[in-house]
Scaffold this motif. Sequence first.
Motif: not given
Length: 172
Positions: A23-30, A67-71
């Motif tokens: 979450y900390r790594r990818h939330a803002s990007w997502l 990242q791919s899965l979250l997107l």
Amino acid sequence: MASSDKAETKAAEVERPSLEVLYRRHASWLAAMLRRRFDPQIAEDLVQEAYIRLSPYQAQGKVERPQSLLLRIAENLAYNQSRSARRAKARTERLAEVSRCHEPYTDAEQHEALLLKEVIEALPQPLRDTFMLSRHAGMSYAEISALTGAPIKTVESRMSRALAMIAARMRD
């Protein structure tokens, strides 16, 4: 379990980042990606829901490219919400139409409805049956043909004659 298997399992657990770390790594990007593609007001909700949907995969260690899965999860959620909103809108429109049908008729509408009923009842039986099956039962010409045993061309002919007779009598 052999000690080497235990070591491999611990190594895999150590390599796998926790959901909080992800979450900390990818939330803002997502969130930024989702704001560009969808309504910015729902982007944060999509991010939260995507991480909720990601957690079972993360717990099983099945997430290789987070990242791919979250997107993909977030996009699917957005599309599902959009589809649900369209369905709800269509349902509301149908209900509004149905409720309009139950409003009291004006005298002119009542007279026209009564006249139409009389005109339909005055049609010859084969024409009336074809008309009622098509317009009121919603059957296709092929279905009417199968039900009545008449060829499709005959059903088409009966329907066009019925419509012509109804139109002529309604104009009079």
